[in-house]
Enzyme design. Structure first.
Site, PDB file in Angstrom:
ATOM      1  CB  SER A 323      -4.113  34.781 -15.770  1.00 56.65           C
ATOM      2  OG  SER A 323      -3.265  36.060 -16.016  1.00 56.65           O
ATOM      3  CG  ASP A 334     -13.842  46.025  -9.103  1.00 55.23           C
ATOM      4  OD1 ASP A 334     -14.553  45.419  -8.726  1.00 55.23           O
ATOM      5  OD2 ASP A 334     -12.584  46.183  -8.931  1.00 55.23           O
ATOM      6  CE  LYS A 348      -0.169  32.587 -12.447  1.00 54.16           C
ATOM      7  NZ  LYS A 348       0.573  34.014 -12.587  1.00 54.16           N
TER       8      LYS A 348
END
Length: 473
Positions: A323, A334, A348
């Protein structure tokens, strides 16, 4: 709140709480349906189907009459024919629990104790065993033990499956009920039967319940210039704690590189994950969410400049990273801000909203999915490391018996020799934690290929306060 964990003796695997705006929108969207449903069920229980047909004209869809009649029939059969008498309010609560538990592993109906523990979980202190768990195939699967907890001290690992509690199987129990059985007063014992991948037979572990105080952030030096920052979970103040830890390191010496350790980090507050990622980014998106409600679509961006001035960064993750930790790792990956190393994360990628329905009860409902800045969905996939390094036991060869120049009689002294501080600092790291050792080696390699003039934090300089773009529950 990202992974709004209901932490009891173990913690339910849950996630994010959206903003107050989303909550208000959700309540407006559901109030009409709630009134219709209650009117319909009441009518059916009384044998009056006309109540169902008299639906609100403003409602776009009609509730299914046949299914409502079936619900009412089953409800009536239980209240009349079950071997023990159960009052209507209890039966309705059972129905609510069944609806939510059938949706996904993270939606749940929170009664008084569960709700109270959920409210206190993000403060960093709760009572229990110190386990983050989720339900899988009818059993509890350990997502990660919490640092410094009875579970960690007993050697329970991420991926372990809890089969029995005090000799009683938990198969068939809901997540909340199973977690409830692990609760108990501080100092009391519980025998947990564990199934572990790679082990032929289950084994028992006796745990003593305790108050779990989670220090979410800690820092230290691996070697001169190379720092280590561990985040065990994302609490309300984790962003501020990370900022303070980095400033402490910078005040002691220049920073050549940093290892951000998110292994076995089950997540936590969404806003804290955004704050932490923002500390290593000059700008840009951190995460965005999408859901059926219009205001479930939210975008969270970095609100602070890079506090490390671009120092090389390695992010460690593993299967226990879930998470909020996946949000941080995904955003930094990214934006090419750091190298992600370790093993694939938990996966998650859904958002839970905690909806209070009274002072002592709430519904935890999955309302959205979240995505990395490049649009990757983490749900059931996780974050794939740039460099895969499995956790392994590494043994080094003992070469202390070999003769070198300094062992020869009459050898010349090295007048420029310095103490081998770096060798001493990392001595034994490869055998204790091979993943951390590889992360350190990578940072050193980056500095050799692309040496930088590290800049310490100037005395008295204060970095901009991190704006909390998430919500707290």
């Amino acid at each position: 709140m990202n992974i709004l964990r209901s932490r009891f003796s173990a913690s339910a695997n849950a996630e994010d709480s959206t903003s107050n705006t989303s909550l208000r929108g959700y309540k407006r969207a559901t109030v009409g349906v709630r009134q219709i449903f209650l009117a319909g069920v009441t009518g059916l229980l009384l044998g009056n189907t006309a109540a169902v047909m008299a639906q609100d004209d403003s409602n776009d869809g009609e509730l299914p009459l046949d299914e409502l009649r079936t619900f009412a029939d089953v409800f009536n059969q239980i209240r009349v024919g079950y071997v023990e008498e159960i009052d209507d309010s209890t039966l309705l609560e059972y129905a609510i629990k069944g609806m939510l538990s059938s949706l996904d592993p993270h939606s749940a109906y929170l009664e008084r104790d569960a709700y109270e523990n959920l409210q206190t979980s993000t403060s960093g202190e709760f009572s229990g065993l110190g386990l983050e768990v989720g339900m899988e195939n009818g059993f509890l699967k350990v997502i990660s033990p919490i640092d410094g907890s009875p579970a960690t001290d007993a050697g329970i690992q991420s991926g372990d499956v809890i089969l029995k509690l005090d000799g009683v199987t938990i198969r068939g129990l809901s997540l909340n009920k199973a977690v409830e059985k692990m609760r108990g007063p501080k100092g009391s014992e519980i025998v947990v039967s564990i199934g572990r991948p790679g082990e032929q037979e289950p084994f028992d572990v006796t745990l003593v319940r305790d108050t779990i105080r989670v220090a979410s952030v800690r820092e230290r030096w691996l070697e001169p210039g190379f720092g280590y920052l561990r985040i065990s979970q994302f609490q309300q103040k984790t962003g501020d704690d990370v900022k303070a830890s980095i400033e402490k390191l910078l005040a002691e010496q220049p920073l050549k590189g940093l290892v951000l350790d998110l292994r076995n980090n089950p997540g936590g507050v969404l806003g804290a994950s955004v704050d932490v990622a923002g500390l290593f980014m000059e700008s840009g998106d951190v995460v965005y969410t999408e859901g059926r409600l219009n205001n479930a679509a939210q975008n969270y961006g970095a609100a602070a400049g890079d506090i490390t001035d671009g120092a090389p960064l390695v992010v460690l993750i593993n299967r226990g990273s879930a998470s909020a930790s996946e949000i941080v790792a995904g955003a930094l990956q990214d934006h090419a801000r750091g190298v992600v190393m370790g093993t694939q994360s938990f996966g998650k990628g859904s958002v839970q909203t905690v909806l209070p329905i009274s002072e002592s009860r709430a519904v935890k409902l999955t309302t959205a999915r979240y995505f990395t800045p490049n649009g990757r969905s983490i749900q059931a996939e996780g974050i794939k490391p740039d460099i895969i390094v499995e956790r392994a036991k590494v043994e080094t060869f003992d070469e202390s018996g070999r003769v070198s120049e300094k062992d020869l009689a009459g050898h010349l002294d090295n007048t420029t020799a310095q103490e081998a501080v770096e060798a001493e600092a990392s001595e034994g790291l490869i055998s204790r934690d091979n993943q951390l050792y590889e992360a350190l080696i990578l940072l050193k390699g980056i500095n050799i290929i692309n040496p930088r003039a590290p800049r310490a934090l100037p005395e008295g300089q204060q970095t901009a306060a991190v704006e909390d773009s998430g919500s707290e529950s």
